[in-house]
Design an enzyme around this catalytic site. Structure first.
Site, PDB file in Angstrom:
ATOM      1  N   HIS A  61       0.838  -1.206   0.000  1.00 54.57           N
ATOM      2  CA  HIS A  61       0.000   0.000   0.000  1.00 54.57           C
ATOM      3  C   HIS A  61       0.876   1.261   0.000  1.00 54.57           C
ATOM      4  CE1 HIS A  61      -3.026  -2.714   2.277  1.00 54.57           C
ATOM      5  NE2 HIS A  61      -3.545  -2.510   1.083  1.00 54.57           N
ATOM      6  N   LYS A  78     -18.585  -4.942   8.031  1.00 54.10           N
ATOM      7  CA  LYS A  78     -17.396  -5.761   7.813  1.00 54.10           C
ATOM      8  C   LYS A  78     -16.653  -5.956   9.139  1.00 54.10           C
ATOM      9  CE  LYS A  78     -13.705  -6.049   4.417  1.00 54.10           C
ATOM     10  NZ  LYS A  78     -12.971  -5.398   3.350  1.00 54.10           N
ATOM     11  N   ARG A 133      -2.113  -5.443  -8.393  1.00 54.48           N
ATOM     12  CA  ARG A 133      -1.027  -6.385  -8.089  1.00 54.48           C
ATOM     13  C   ARG A 133      -0.909  -7.471  -9.142  1.00 54.48           C
ATOM     14  NH1 ARG A 133      -3.433  -8.165  -2.582  1.00 54.48           N
ATOM     15  NH2 ARG A 133      -5.239  -7.875  -3.930  1.00 54.48           N
ATOM     16  N   SER A 139      -3.296  -7.787   3.069  1.00 47.97           N
ATOM     17  CA  SER A 139      -3.447  -7.594   4.515  1.00 47.97           C
ATOM     18  C   SER A 139      -3.793  -8.911   5.196  1.00 47.97           C
ATOM     19  CB  SER A 139      -4.536  -6.551   4.793  1.00 47.97           C
ATOM     20  OG  SER A 139      -4.143  -5.319   4.253  1.00 47.97           O
TER      21      SER A 139
HETATM   22  N1  COA Z   1      -0.522  -3.900  -1.806  1.00 46.15           N
HETATM   23  C1  COA Z   1      -0.871  -4.807  -0.891  1.00 46.15           C
HETATM   24  N2  COA Z   1      -2.128  -5.240  -0.732  1.00 46.15           N
HETATM   25  C2  COA Z   1      -3.071  -4.729  -1.521  1.00 46.15           C
HETATM   26  C3  COA Z   1      -2.777  -3.790  -2.509  1.00 46.15           C
HETATM   27  C4  COA Z   1      -1.429  -3.377  -2.636  1.00 46.15           C
HETATM   28  N3  COA Z   1      -1.038  -2.497  -3.557  1.00 46.15           N
HETATM   29  N4  COA Z   1      -3.913  -3.479  -3.159  1.00 46.15           N
HETATM   30  C5  COA Z   1      -4.877  -4.205  -2.600  1.00 46.15           C
HETATM   31  N5  COA Z   1      -4.381  -4.956  -1.614  1.00 46.15           N
HETATM   32  C6  COA Z   1      -5.108  -5.952  -0.816  1.00 46.15           C
HETATM   33  C7  COA Z   1      -5.530  -5.468   0.512  1.00 46.15           C
HETATM   34  O1  COA Z   1      -4.515  -5.661   1.472  1.00 46.15           O
HETATM   35  C8  COA Z   1      -6.740  -6.342   0.776  1.00 46.15           C
HETATM   36  O2  COA Z   1      -6.301  -7.593   1.217  1.00 46.15           O
HETATM   37  P1  COA Z   1      -7.207  -8.570   2.088  1.00 46.15           P
HETATM   38  O3  COA Z   1      -8.520  -8.702   1.373  1.00 46.15           O
HETATM   39  O4  COA Z   1      -6.399  -9.765   2.117  1.00 46.15           O
HETATM   40  O5  COA Z   1      -7.363  -7.918   3.433  1.00 46.15           O
HETATM   41  C9  COA Z   1      -7.358  -6.501  -0.592  1.00 46.15           C
HETATM   42  O6  COA Z   1      -6.314  -6.284  -1.496  1.00 46.15           O
HETATM   43  C10 COA Z   1      -8.463  -5.536  -0.927  1.00 46.15           C
HETATM   44  O7  COA Z   1      -8.290  -4.430  -0.109  1.00 46.15           O
HETATM   45  P2  COA Z   1      -8.643  -2.915  -0.313  1.00 46.15           P
HETATM   46  O8  COA Z   1      -7.765  -2.284  -1.289  1.00 46.15           O
HETATM   47  O9  COA Z   1      -8.658  -2.340   1.039  1.00 46.15           O
HETATM   48  O10 COA Z   1     -10.033  -2.962  -0.962  1.00 46.15           O
HETATM   49  P3  COA Z   1     -11.398  -3.207  -0.312  1.00 46.15           P
HETATM   50  O11 COA Z   1     -12.085  -4.095  -1.277  1.00 46.15           O
HETATM   51  O12 COA Z   1     -11.342  -3.619   1.092  1.00 46.15           O
HETATM   52  O13 COA Z   1     -12.004  -1.737  -0.305  1.00 46.15           O
HETATM   53  C11 COA Z   1     -12.911   0.293  -1.309  1.00 46.15           C
HETATM   54  C12 COA Z   1     -12.122  -1.001  -1.483  1.00 46.15           C
HETATM   55  C13 COA Z   1     -12.752   0.876   0.065  1.00 46.15           C
HETATM   56  C14 COA Z   1     -12.320   1.263  -2.305  1.00 46.15           C
HETATM   57  C15 COA Z   1     -14.366  -0.013  -1.665  1.00 46.15           C
HETATM   58  O14 COA Z   1     -14.835  -1.088  -0.903  1.00 46.15           O
HETATM   59  C16 COA Z   1     -15.266   1.196  -1.444  1.00 46.15           C
HETATM   60  O15 COA Z   1     -15.198   2.148  -2.162  1.00 46.15           O
HETATM   61  N6  COA Z   1     -16.139   1.132  -0.437  1.00 46.15           N
HETATM   62  C17 COA Z   1     -17.060   2.215  -0.099  1.00 46.15           C
HETATM   63  C18 COA Z   1     -18.493   1.872  -0.486  1.00 46.15           C
HETATM   64  C19 COA Z   1     -18.701   2.162  -1.941  1.00 46.15           C
HETATM   65  O16 COA Z   1     -18.570   3.263  -2.425  1.00 46.15           O
HETATM   66  N7  COA Z   1     -19.105   1.118  -2.654  1.00 46.15           N
HETATM   67  C20 COA Z   1     -19.334   1.201  -4.076  1.00 46.15           C
HETATM   68  C21 COA Z   1     -18.034   0.988  -4.824  1.00 46.15           C
HETATM   69  S1  COA Z   1     -18.364   0.395  -6.424  1.00 46.15           S
END
Ligand code: COA
Length: 162
Positions: A17, A41, A90, A128
């Protein structure tokens, strides 16, 4: 002034990240690393803990600001007057989910742009949940997360009574 948001759960923040945020901060005047609070969540760390770890990780970056939000990402962008969503890629397997999310966000807010930054190869396997698992079962994560995350993981798994 171009301001972007890098949203995510950051449970906890990893070097993958941080790599994405650093590259984005070199493009934009201001980058907001914003932690999603989704009440439905289950997270390992509270929003306060995730916020503290991210603050610590970005303390040396003058144009990175850490924040948190609940609700729709596009509403948050409008409230904070942010124009761009940054997401990291990734592997190809990330792409489909990210593509759909970008299209949905465009449907909801056509003025918002999503840009993708490709991770470094050494972080392509990082997540994560992998960090949480490896730490819990005694594996080494020193090269994968900043020191403050290791301190928080120690506290959570070895000091907390919960
Ligand atoms: N390096 C390391 N890990 C990464 C990464 C990177 N560059 N990019 C993504 N990841 C991993 C994260 O660690 C996480 O791992 P895990 O699932 O094992 O814990 C996974 O990829 C996804 O994590 P994250 O990037 O936090 O995405 P998310 O799906 O949890 O959240 C949001 C994404 C917050 C952008 C999205 O859910 C959101 O916008 N929510 C708000 C509600 C909304 O507007 N919804 C409509 C959207 S269409």
């Amino acid at each position: 002034m171009k301001r972007a948001v890098y949203p995510g759960s950051f449970d906890p923040i990893t070097n993958g990240h941080i790599y994405i945020a650093e590259r984005a901060a070199a493009i934009f005047d201001e980058l907001w690393v914003s932690i999603l609070v989704n009440p439905q969540k289950h997270y390992l760390f509270s929003v306060e803990e995730r916020y503290a770890m991210a603050r610590d990780a970005f303390s040396a970056f003058p144009n990175i600001r850490v924040d948190h939000f609940t609700g729709l990402l596009v509403d948050y962008l409008r409230q904070q007057d942010l124009q761009v969503i940054v997401r990291g890629l990734r592997a190809m397997s990330d792409f489909e989910y990210e593509f759909q999310m970008a299209l949905m966000n465009r449907q909801l807010a056509p003025e918002v742009e999503t840009i993708f930054i490709v991770t470094d190869a050494k972080y392509s396997y990082l997540s994560s949940s992998a960090i949480r698992d490896i730490f819990q079962f005694g594996g080494s994560i020193e090269s994968m997360v900043p020191p403050c995350v290791i301190r928080h993981l120690h506290r959570r798994f070895f000091s907390d009574s919960q």
